[in-house]
Write an enzyme that holds these catalytic residues in place. Structure first.
Site, PDB file in Angstrom:
ATOM      1  N   SER A  26      16.397 -12.858   3.458  1.00 21.73           N
ATOM      2  CA  SER A  26      15.670 -11.483   3.129  1.00 21.73           C
ATOM      3  C   SER A  26      14.487 -11.708   2.084  1.00 21.73           C
ATOM      4  CB  SER A  26      16.575 -10.522   3.125  1.00 21.73           C
ATOM      5  OG  SER A  26      17.268 -10.431   3.934  1.00 21.73           O
TER       6      SER A  26
HETATM    7  N1  SAH Z   1      22.339 -12.544   3.718  1.00 20.29           N
HETATM    8  C1  SAH Z   1      21.643 -13.741   4.252  1.00 20.29           C
HETATM    9  C2  SAH Z   1      20.571 -13.342   5.192  1.00 20.29           C
HETATM   10  C3  SAH Z   1      21.191 -13.533   6.579  1.00 20.29           C
HETATM   11  S1  SAH Z   1      20.341 -12.999   7.973  1.00 20.29           S
HETATM   12  C4  SAH Z   1      20.929 -14.414   3.022  1.00 20.29           C
HETATM   13  O1  SAH Z   1      21.231 -14.380   1.908  1.00 20.29           O
HETATM   14  O2  SAH Z   1      20.398 -15.530   3.458  1.00 20.29           O
HETATM   15  C5  SAH Z   1      21.730 -12.086   8.745  1.00 20.29           C
HETATM   16  C6  SAH Z   1      22.749 -13.086   9.372  1.00 20.29           C
HETATM   17  O3  SAH Z   1      23.580 -12.383   9.944  1.00 20.29           O
HETATM   18  C7  SAH Z   1      22.366 -14.196  10.055  1.00 20.29           C
HETATM   19  O4  SAH Z   1      22.674 -15.498   9.647  1.00 20.29           O
HETATM   20  C8  SAH Z   1      23.168 -13.993  11.495  1.00 20.29           C
HETATM   21  O5  SAH Z   1      23.952 -15.142  12.139  1.00 20.29           O
HETATM   22  C9  SAH Z   1      24.358 -12.974  10.925  1.00 20.29           C
HETATM   23  N2  SAH Z   1      25.168 -12.480  11.894  1.00 20.29           N
HETATM   24  C10 SAH Z   1      24.679 -11.632  13.070  1.00 20.29           C
HETATM   25  N3  SAH Z   1      25.679 -10.775  13.451  1.00 20.29           N
HETATM   26  C11 SAH Z   1      26.847 -11.179  12.686  1.00 20.29           C
HETATM   27  C12 SAH Z   1      28.297 -10.775  12.875  1.00 20.29           C
HETATM   28  N4  SAH Z   1      28.724  -9.812  13.903  1.00 20.29           N
HETATM   29  N5  SAH Z   1      29.064 -11.279  11.938  1.00 20.29           N
HETATM   30  C13 SAH Z   1      28.605 -12.191  10.944  1.00 20.29           C
HETATM   31  N6  SAH Z   1      27.373 -12.538  10.839  1.00 20.29           N
HETATM   32  C14 SAH Z   1      26.428 -12.120  11.708  1.00 20.29           C
END
Ligand code: SAH
Length: 212
Positions: A59
């Site tokens: 993000s």
């Molecule tokens: N917090 C992260 C940003 C991640 S983007 C950072 O600092 O880089 C959102 C993430 O959520 C993605 O990697 C996606 O694969 C994950 N995601 C989506 N659905 C999910 C679920 N049910 N459980 C765990 N992760 C999930």
């Protein structure tokens, strides 16, 4: 490239909106360039989201700081993050809380995040593969929950893992544009605040979105 100078400039920029000194210190302390792919490193301190593979993104720093500030962490908390992605947000949380549990549905992202967090010396972060139930029930309740992917509505399974008095930050709304909600869990009626518009990748799983 001088990453330290770029990081200091970014934190200066964030300080016009972010008032919590601890959050600014955490943003000043975590090297974001380690969490983005090599060909994106020169953009690590622009205030923009960046691709991290598997169609996912790290993000925008301002959103990360706003969401983190809203959790009101003091250092003693056990925090759940849903969506490890690059691991950057987990590192920020680990600077500000006692322990961070984070879950990710793409094993290659979790693996890359694990390596980076290990190389930076974090010992208070546990990464778990996503399970059928959102979050990680075995370690519940959590004092704070940060969901870094967007859900069509607030998932009951996650609310159930939040302690009374705990805060949850989650983007809620349709697939391509959402509102950032802050929910404070109360014995009687939870407090829900809208922190403004945002745009996140979908949270995939039971109680959220189906795979595309
Ligand atoms: N917090 C992260 C940003 C991640 S983007 C950072 O600092 O880089 C959102 C993430 O959520 C993605 O990697 C996606 O694969 C994950 N995601 C989506 N659905 C999910 C679920 N049910 N459980 C765990 N992760 C999930």
């Amino acid at each position: 490239m001088d990453f330290e100078a770029a990081r200091a400039r970014l934190v200066e920029h964030l300080s016009s909106e972010i008032k919590d000194k601890r959050v600014l210190a955490a943003m000043a302390g975590v090297p974001r360039e380690h969490f983005v792919p090599p060909d994106e490193q020169h953009l690590a301190y622009e205030d923009i989201p960046l691709p991290i593979g598997q169609d996912q993104t790290i993000s925008q720093p301002l959103i990360i700081a706003l969401m983190t500030e809203a959790l009101e962490l003091t250092g003693s908390e056990k925090v759940l993050e849903v969506g490890t992605g690059s691991g950057y947000q987990a590192a920020i949380l680990a600077e500000l809380a006692r322990f961070v549990v984070t879950t990710e549905r793409f094993p290659p992202l979790a693996e890359t995040a694990r390596k980076v967090l290990e190389s930076l010396g974090y010992t208070n972060i546990a990464i778990h593969p996503a399970e059928e139930t959102l979050g990680y029930q075995r370690e519940a309740p959590y004092d704070a929950i940060m969901v870094t992917a967007a859900a069509p509505r607030v998932p009951a399974d996650l609310l159930a893992q939040l302690a009374i008095g705990g805060r949850m930050i989650i983007p809620v709304g349709p697939r391509h544009v959402q509102e950032l909600y802050k929910i404070t869990k109360k014995r009687q009626k939870n407090i829900v605040q809208n922190l403004g518009g945002c745009r996140f990748v979908p949270l995939v799983g039971r109680g959220a979105w189906d795979e595309e």
